[in-house]
Write an enzyme that holds these catalytic residues in place. Structure first.
Site, PDB file in Angstrom:
ATOM      1  N   GLU A  57       0.833  -1.210   0.000  1.00 30.85           N
ATOM      2  CA  GLU A  57       0.000   0.000   0.000  1.00 30.85           C
ATOM      3  C   GLU A  57       0.866   1.257   0.000  1.00 30.85           C
ATOM      4  OE1 GLU A  57      -2.210  -2.812   2.949  1.00 30.85           O
ATOM      5  OE2 GLU A  57      -0.178  -2.584   2.170  1.00 30.85           O
ATOM      6  N   CYS A  88      -0.408   1.084   7.328  1.00 34.00           N
ATOM      7  CA  CYS A  88      -0.905   1.358   5.973  1.00 34.00           C
ATOM      8  C   CYS A  88      -2.275   2.021   6.014  1.00 34.00           C
ATOM      9  CB  CYS A  88      -0.950   0.069   5.155  1.00 34.00           C
ATOM     10  SG  CYS A  88       0.697  -0.542   4.744  1.00 34.00           S
TER      11      CYS A  88
END
Length: 146
Positions: A57, A88
């Site tokens: 991510e 994330c």
């Protein structure tokens, strides 16, 4: 049977996970889509870069920010093969991503356990897209490791 838009992009996230697998990285992949166009993609590179923050991510968010020319990406959907970790999810929240779609849940490290309110308040989440495919790539990776 025709694939839904979510399945189409999750398939591309799975292709990113395959790239991580080829590097002996934990196979997680991510794509970020805006107006039916991929603006960022990434896969796990924590071993390659010797960087604990080099999650799929994070790589995709950096690429998307470069594509759009700014740190906020409010009109986008992030597709990731495994539920984001708290780090994330925090970054996804700061980037103001409006929709998050993930494949497999992460009952040990997922944000929903540790930081369920970390995403942007207006963000929506769709879980379980191609869940079995997303689970199988990660489970087979860890079976080989143990």
């Amino acid at each position: 049977m025709e694939m839904s838009t979510d399945e189409k992009y999750m398939t591309l996230a799975l292709a990113e996970a395959q790239k991580a697998l080829a590097k002996d990285e934990i196979p997680i992949g991510c794509v970020i889509v805006s107006q039916d166009r991929i603006i960022g993609r990434g896969h796990n590179l924590t071993e390659t870069l010797q960087d604990v923050t080099a999650h799929a991510e994070m790589q995709a968010l950096t690429a998307a920010a470069q594509t759009v020319g700014g740190k906020y990406i409010p009109d986008a959907t992030l597709y990731v093969t495994v539920e984001p970790c708290p780090m994330c999810a925090g970054a996804i929240g700061w980037a103001q991503i409006s929709r998050i779609v993930y494949g497999a849940p992460d009952p040990k490290r997922g944000y929903t356990i540790y930081a369920p309110r970390v995403l942007h308040p207006k963000a929506t989440v769709t879980a379980g897209v191609l869940e079995n495919d997303c689970k199988s790539i990660i489970q087979s990776f860890f079976l080989k490791k143990r």
